[in-house]
Structure formats: C-alpha cells, structure tokens
Write an enzyme that holds these catalytic residues in place. Sequence first.
Site, PDB file in Angstrom:
ATOM      1  N   GLU A  21       0.757  -0.802   0.007  1.00  0.00           N
ATOM      2  CA  GLU A  21      -0.630  -0.415   0.112  1.00  0.00           C
ATOM      3  C   GLU A  21       0.800   1.257  -0.067  1.00  0.00           C
ATOM      4  O   GLU A  21       0.252   3.086  -0.421  1.00  0.00           O
ATOM      5  CB  GLU A  21      -0.773   0.097   1.066  1.00  0.00           C
ATOM      6  CG  GLU A  21      -1.811  -1.141   1.195  1.00  0.00           C
ATOM      7  CD  GLU A  21      -2.867  -0.158   1.962  1.00  0.00           C
ATOM      8  OE1 GLU A  21      -4.277  -0.499   1.997  1.00  0.00           O
ATOM      9  OE2 GLU A  21      -2.590  -0.989   4.208  1.00  0.00           O
ATOM     10  N   TYR A  53     -16.041  26.562  -0.003  1.00  0.00           N
ATOM     11  CA  TYR A  53     -16.125  24.751   0.220  1.00  0.00           C
ATOM     12  C   TYR A  53     -15.263  24.370  -1.803  1.00  0.00           C
ATOM     13  O   TYR A  53     -14.347  23.783  -0.861  1.00  0.00           O
ATOM     14  CB  TYR A  53     -17.387  24.342  -0.381  1.00  0.00           C
ATOM     15  CG  TYR A  53     -18.696  24.989  -0.933  1.00  0.00           C
ATOM     16  CD1 TYR A  53     -18.379  24.619  -2.918  1.00  0.00           C
ATOM     17  CD2 TYR A  53     -19.573  25.746  -1.177  1.00  0.00           C
ATOM     18  CE1 TYR A  53     -18.924  25.290  -3.596  1.00  0.00           C
ATOM     19  CE2 TYR A  53     -20.796  26.143  -1.674  1.00  0.00           C
ATOM     20  CZ  TYR A  53     -20.756  25.818  -3.405  1.00  0.00           C
ATOM     21  OH  TYR A  53     -20.912  26.204  -3.483  1.00  0.00           O
ATOM     22  N   VAL A  72      -6.584   5.076   8.601  1.00  0.00           N
ATOM     23  CA  VAL A  72      -7.470   6.227   8.283  1.00  0.00           C
ATOM     24  C   VAL A  72      -7.615   7.237   9.204  1.00  0.00           C
ATOM     25  O   VAL A  72      -7.690   7.988   9.035  1.00  0.00           O
ATOM     26  CB  VAL A  72      -8.256   5.467   7.967  1.00  0.00           C
ATOM     27  CG1 VAL A  72      -9.406   6.271   7.282  1.00  0.00           C
ATOM     28  CG2 VAL A  72      -8.337   4.706   6.241  1.00  0.00           C
ATOM     29  N   GLU A  73      -7.162   6.234  10.070  1.00  0.00           N
ATOM     30  CA  GLU A  73      -7.797   7.194  11.672  1.00  0.00           C
ATOM     31  C   GLU A  73      -7.004   8.634  12.249  1.00  0.00           C
ATOM     32  O   GLU A  73      -7.060   9.233  12.278  1.00  0.00           O
ATOM     33  CB  GLU A  73      -7.749   6.605  13.119  1.00  0.00           C
ATOM     34  CG  GLU A  73      -8.596   5.428  13.206  1.00  0.00           C
ATOM     35  CD  GLU A  73      -8.339   3.858  12.353  1.00  0.00           C
ATOM     36  OE1 GLU A  73      -8.838   3.278  12.604  1.00  0.00           O
ATOM     37  OE2 GLU A  73      -7.077   4.439  11.282  1.00  0.00           O
ATOM     38  N   LYS A  98     -12.462   4.890   3.061  1.00  0.00           N
ATOM     39  CA  LYS A  98     -11.586   3.460   1.921  1.00  0.00           C
ATOM     40  C   LYS A  98     -12.244   2.719   1.085  1.00  0.00           C
ATOM     41  O   LYS A  98     -12.372   1.331   1.440  1.00  0.00           O
ATOM     42  CB  LYS A  98     -10.379   3.113   2.880  1.00  0.00           C
ATOM     43  CG  LYS A  98      -9.261   2.812   1.816  1.00  0.00           C
ATOM     44  CD  LYS A  98      -8.519   2.308   3.047  1.00  0.00           C
ATOM     45  CE  LYS A  98      -6.862   1.801   2.326  1.00  0.00           C
ATOM     46  NZ  LYS A  98      -5.996   1.366   3.197  1.00  0.00           N
TER      47      LYS A  98
END
Length: 118
Positions: A21, A53, A72-73, A98
């Site tokens: 990854e 935005y 991801v955290e 994900k």
Amino acid sequence: MDRILIEALAVDTVIGVYDWERTIVQSLRLDLSLATDIRPAAAADDLRLTLDYAAICQRIQRFADENQFALVETFAERLAECLQQEFSIIWLRLTVRKPSAVPQAASVGLEITRGTLP
C-alpha cells in the site's frame, strides 16, 4: 448554526499499513459537515463571509498530496485539525471511507466529530 456540506469528495493519497500500500496511490471518499453562520454571507452575497467549499476541497487534496499515513484514523484526525486551524471552523463532522480496503465491502472507514457547537 448552519452547516456547509461536502459529500463524496474523492481524494487520492498514499495510505495503508501494508508494504504494498505504501507504493501505490489509493482513493478515499470524504463527507464533511462544517458549522458556520451563513447569514452574513447571504445578506451581503459575499463569498468572503462564509466557508469557501472550493478552497476547502483544494486544501484537502493538497493535504492528501503532502502527507502519507498508515491509518485512516490518523488521516482523519490530522485533516480535521488542519481544517479547523486554517479555516477557523468551530465544529465539523468528517467521514473518511476507503473503498478498496476490504473486497467484500463497498467501503470501510470512520466518522469523527471535532469542536463544539455554540
């Protein structure tokens, strides 16, 4: 309090715990809810008085380009900190998905809420 919404924002980044990854770019999907008071911007019809935005989306992709995390955290926590500091966001809800993490699932991810609503 009003909320600016950004839904299903596609962001490409290097993320993951496995060695393979760390050698590829993967796509994340983000949903954001950002607290603000839109009344001043609406009264003056002035973008400078609200959360832009488009600028926020550009900053998110730049954040993803500049950083590589295993979790991801960690991506979510650091991105939330970045957005709150740079755009003076008092409260946000961020969902990070994900899609490619688990083949049997459409996506996996998490949702965090940071800040305090007035």
